[in-house]
Design an enzyme around this catalytic site. Structure first.
Site: not given
Length: 300
Positions: A136-140
């Site tokens: 997952l992306d950092k902010d997901t």
């Protein structure tokens, strides 16, 4: 330290050379068999150490002792409080909070989920490195599916290639939809003017996203999404492309007054557990910032 051992009983249609039993019937790759032979693993038939040229008969017990795994030198274990949603000897599901990268990067070398998992392995005496089945992306926020050894990772990667692992995401997006469900079929490629941004382009890779509206509140919508493909930023690009950018996603034009990160959550995964022999479903509850916007949710 704990290494991984798997035992099987040979069925009638599986008798023959041990090599064929392991490769054809249990999906152990040629390279994995080489690792077992040369890096400290072991094959046993009815408790007796054996080579792949050994013949196995119906009812024999085959035991595979996988070699210990070396931890990557660039991922030092760092203690971290993990929200573990499911765990067995083969798999680990962690609910990743927003703001933490899945693996270290050149921009953030410490504080990744991978390092927290490696610290957990260290505490539990598990000799393994980090095998993320999805990232997952950092902010997901949300579910990260982790294999606890190479063999489980290989089996689940095969399922991914066959599109047999079903993942569902939740996203808070701007605006209301004319249709409560639909499909976005639009190729995605790099934006030539950016190092990180993607865009819809005929020169990109095929990308398909299915969406379903679950709630509409204050002029915004909560949607569930399933991907047929796994392109970088696929949900973010596709939702922006149809005029519904993710809340908080300033990279793709989303408003930032309600939430301070892209409103995207890895919610559910359903898959066939290849080593337990059963279908499974795991769910990560909606995080607090999305609950504040949309309340609790159950897919309808």
């Amino acid at each position: 330290m704990t290494t991984f051992t798997i035992k099987w009983k040979v069925k009638e249609n599986e008798a023959g050379l041990l090599r064929e039993f392991l490769r054809l019937h249990k999906n152990i790759s040629k390279s994995a068999l080489a690792d077992i032979k040369f890096t400290g693993g072991e094959l046993l038939v009815n408790g007796v150490p054996s080579t792949v040229r050994k013949s196995v008969n119906t009812g024999d017990e085959v035991e595979v002792r996988f070699p210990p795994e070396e931890i990557s030198s660039h991922m030092a274990p760092i203690p971290m409080l993990l929200d573990i949603l499911y765990e067995d000897e083969h798999l680990l599901f962690v609910n990743k909070p927003a703001g933490i990268p899945t693996i270290p990067s050149r921009y953030q070398q410490n504080g990744s989920l991978a390092q927290g998992v490696l610290s957990y392995y260290e505490q539990e005496g598990i000799q393994s490195t980090f095998h993320a089945v999805n990232r997952l992306d950092k902010d997901t926020s949300g579910l990260v599916m982790i294999a606890k050894h190479r063999f489980a990772h290989s089996l689940l990667s095969q399922q991914q290639k066959k599109k047999a692992i079903k993942r569902t995401y939740l996203a808070g997006v701007e605006g209301r939809f004319e249709s409560l469900s639909g499909t976005v079929d639009a190729s995605i490629g790099r934006n030539p003017d950016s190092l990180v941004e993607r865009m819809v382009t005929d020169q990109g890779q095929k990308a398909i996203t299915h969406f379903k509206v679950l709630k509409e509140l204050a002029g915004n919508s909560l949607v569930s999404l399933q991907l047929e493909t796994g392109r970088t930023h696929q949900i973010r690009v596709h939702m922006a492309h149809i005029g519904h950018p993710l809340l908080g996603d300033d990279l793709y034009g989303g408003p930032v007054d309600l939430i301070f990160r892209q409103a995207l959550h890895s919610w559910q995964v359903s898959f066939y557990h290849p080593l337990e022999g059963k279908m499974m479903n795991v769910e990560a509850p909606l995080p607090q910032d999305l609950q504040q916007l949309f309340g609790d949710v159950a897919e309808q």
